[in-house]
Design a protein around this motif. Structure first.
Motif, PDB file in Angstrom:
ATOM      1  N   MET A   1       0.789   3.885  11.526  1.00  0.00           N
ATOM      2  CA  MET A   1       0.673   3.332  10.204  1.00  0.00           C
ATOM      3  C   MET A   1       0.799   1.820  10.322  1.00  0.00           C
ATOM      4  SD  MET A   1       3.009   3.904   6.829  1.00  0.00           S
ATOM      5  CE  MET A   1       4.400   2.934   7.351  1.00  0.00           C
ATOM      6  N   VAL A   2      -0.100   1.133   9.661  1.00  0.00           N
ATOM      7  CA  VAL A   2      -0.088  -0.321   9.629  1.00  0.00           C
ATOM      8  C   VAL A   2       0.134  -0.728   8.182  1.00  0.00           C
ATOM      9  CG1 VAL A   2      -1.430  -2.413  10.021  1.00  0.00           C
ATOM     10  CG2 VAL A   2      -1.669  -0.473  11.576  1.00  0.00           C
ATOM     11  N   ARG A   3       0.998  -1.692   7.975  1.00  0.00           N
ATOM     12  CA  ARG A   3       1.299  -2.147   6.617  1.00  0.00           C
ATOM     13  C   ARG A   3       1.362  -3.667   6.613  1.00  0.00           C
ATOM     14  NH1 ARG A   3       3.084   0.502   1.689  1.00  0.00           N
ATOM     15  NH2 ARG A   3       3.419  -1.264   0.321  1.00  0.00           N
ATOM     16  N   THR A   4       0.681  -4.287   5.663  1.00  0.00           N
ATOM     17  CA  THR A   4       0.799  -5.733   5.503  1.00  0.00           C
ATOM     18  C   THR A   4       1.695  -6.013   4.304  1.00  0.00           C
ATOM     19  OG1 THR A   4      -0.980  -6.103   3.917  1.00  0.00           O
ATOM     20  CG2 THR A   4      -1.600  -5.974   6.257  1.00  0.00           C
ATOM     21  N   PHE A   5       2.143  -7.224   4.214  1.00  0.00           N
ATOM     22  CA  PHE A   5       2.946  -7.662   3.079  1.00  0.00           C
ATOM     23  C   PHE A   5       2.100  -8.518   2.133  1.00  0.00           C
ATOM     24  CE2 PHE A   5       6.093  -6.302   6.000  1.00  0.00           C
ATOM     25  CZ  PHE A   5       7.218  -5.997   5.263  1.00  0.00           C
ATOM     26  N   SER A   6       0.797  -8.487   2.329  1.00  0.00           N
ATOM     27  CA  SER A   6      -0.091  -9.370   1.579  1.00  0.00           C
ATOM     28  C   SER A   6      -0.144  -9.070   0.091  1.00  0.00           C
ATOM     29  CB  SER A   6      -1.507  -9.304   2.147  1.00  0.00           C
ATOM     30  OG  SER A   6      -1.520  -9.797   3.455  1.00  0.00           O
ATOM     31  N   LYS A   7      -0.582  -7.898  -0.275  1.00  0.00           N
ATOM     32  CA  LYS A   7      -0.839  -7.632  -1.686  1.00  0.00           C
ATOM     33  C   LYS A   7       0.390  -7.137  -2.433  1.00  0.00           C
ATOM     34  CE  LYS A   7      -5.783  -6.962  -1.407  1.00  0.00           C
ATOM     35  NZ  LYS A   7      -6.140  -7.126  -0.051  1.00  0.00           N
ATOM     36  N   SER A   8       0.888  -5.974  -2.071  1.00  0.00           N
ATOM     37  CA  SER A   8       2.004  -5.391  -2.816  1.00  0.00           C
ATOM     38  C   SER A   8       3.227  -6.298  -2.841  1.00  0.00           C
ATOM     39  CB  SER A   8       2.410  -4.047  -2.211  1.00  0.00           C
ATOM     40  OG  SER A   8       1.367  -3.121  -2.325  1.00  0.00           O
ATOM     41  N   TYR A   9       3.483  -6.952  -1.737  1.00  0.00           N
ATOM     42  CA  TYR A   9       4.674  -7.791  -1.646  1.00  0.00           C
ATOM     43  C   TYR A   9       4.398  -9.248  -1.999  1.00  0.00           C
ATOM     44  CZ  TYR A   9       6.957  -3.841   0.577  1.00  0.00           C
ATOM     45  OH  TYR A   9       7.502  -2.609   0.837  1.00  0.00           O
ATOM     46  N   GLY A  10       3.134  -9.600  -2.190  1.00  0.00           N
ATOM     47  CA  GLY A  10       2.793 -10.961  -2.605  1.00  0.00           C
ATOM     48  C   GLY A  10       3.010 -12.026  -1.551  1.00  0.00           C
ATOM     49  N   GLU A  23       4.257   5.757  21.199  1.00  0.00           N
ATOM     50  CA  GLU A  23       4.211   4.869  22.362  1.00  0.00           C
ATOM     51  C   GLU A  23       2.820   4.751  22.992  1.00  0.00           C
ATOM     52  OE1 GLU A  23       5.119   2.023  24.918  1.00  0.00           O
ATOM     53  OE2 GLU A  23       6.383   2.688  23.267  1.00  0.00           O
ATOM     54  N   PRO A  24       2.054   5.830  23.142  1.00  0.00           N
ATOM     55  CA  PRO A  24       0.717   5.666  23.743  1.00  0.00           C
ATOM     56  C   PRO A  24      -0.199   4.729  22.935  1.00  0.00           C
ATOM     57  CG  PRO A  24       1.336   7.986  23.733  1.00  0.00           C
ATOM     58  CD  PRO A  24       2.382   7.254  22.941  1.00  0.00           C
ATOM     59  N   VAL A  25       0.020   4.643  21.667  1.00  0.00           N
ATOM     60  CA  VAL A  25      -0.765   3.720  20.842  1.00  0.00           C
ATOM     61  C   VAL A  25      -0.225   2.304  20.990  1.00  0.00           C
ATOM     62  CG1 VAL A  25      -1.403   3.126  18.463  1.00  0.00           C
ATOM     63  CG2 VAL A  25      -1.363   5.530  19.185  1.00  0.00           C
ATOM     64  N   LEU A  26       1.098   2.170  21.052  1.00  0.00           N
ATOM     65  CA  LEU A  26       1.728   0.858  21.124  1.00  0.00           C
ATOM     66  C   LEU A  26       1.555   0.163  22.473  1.00  0.00           C
ATOM     67  CD1 LEU A  26       5.082   1.610  19.279  1.00  0.00           C
ATOM     68  CD2 LEU A  26       3.148   0.298  18.429  1.00  0.00           C
ATOM     69  N   ALA A  27       1.569   0.925  23.555  1.00  0.00           N
ATOM     70  CA  ALA A  27       1.554   0.337  24.900  1.00  0.00           C
ATOM     71  C   ALA A  27       0.451  -0.695  25.104  1.00  0.00           C
ATOM     72  CB  ALA A  27       1.481   1.448  25.950  1.00  0.00           C
TER      73      ALA A  27
END
Length: 144
Positions: A1-10, A23-27
């Motif tokens: 899951m990827v989350r930005t702070f752009s819109k909802s958090y302003g 971990e296999p995705v993060l590595a």
């Protein structure tokens, strides 16, 4: 899951977000992490935003309510506008995009036009949305 702070958090200009993954995705991503540093100010703002969860939920609910209100108005005016789950509405237009974008700008309302495709209207405070709705109605009437 990827989350930005752009819109909802302003926090648009701070370019901060987070990723939760196995971990296999993060590595493979760890090798590029040094190129995506987050400033101390952005980190503090993100932490403060996380601490304001109830306020963010309230703002998101208000934006959704306002988006749906504006959507209903546009549909009532005869615009084709697909339902949206974001903080914007899309008005498909194969022609007249530049003319409508300029019409809005001439009246102090900024929309994002993509020639040959349509107009993206960001949901804002009720007064701004109402101003856009009135312009959209006038433009639609004049275009008939």
């Amino acid at each position: 899951m990827v989350r930005t702070f752009s819109k909802s958090y302003g926090l648009l200009s701070l370019r901060v977000g987070y990723l939760v993954a196995h971990e296999p995705v993060l590595a493979p991503l760890r090798t590029i992490l040094p190129f995506y540093r987050v400033s101390a100010v952005a980190q503090e703002a993100a932490l403060a935003a996380l601490g304001a969860h109830e306020r963010v939920l309230r703002q998101c609910a208000e934006t959704a309510e306002e988006r749906d209100r504006l959507h209903r108005i546009l549909l009532d005016q005869g615009w084709e506008a697909p339902a949206s789950q974001g903080n914007f509405l899309w008005l498909p237009m194969t022609s007249g995009v530049e003319r409508f974008t300029q019409f809005c700008a001439d009246h102090g309302v900024v929309v994002c036009g993509k020639p040959g495709e349509g107009i993206r209207v960001t949901v804002a405070e009720p007064e701004a949305n109402q101003a856009f709705a009135e312009l959209a109605g006038k433009y639609r009437e004049a275009s008939r």
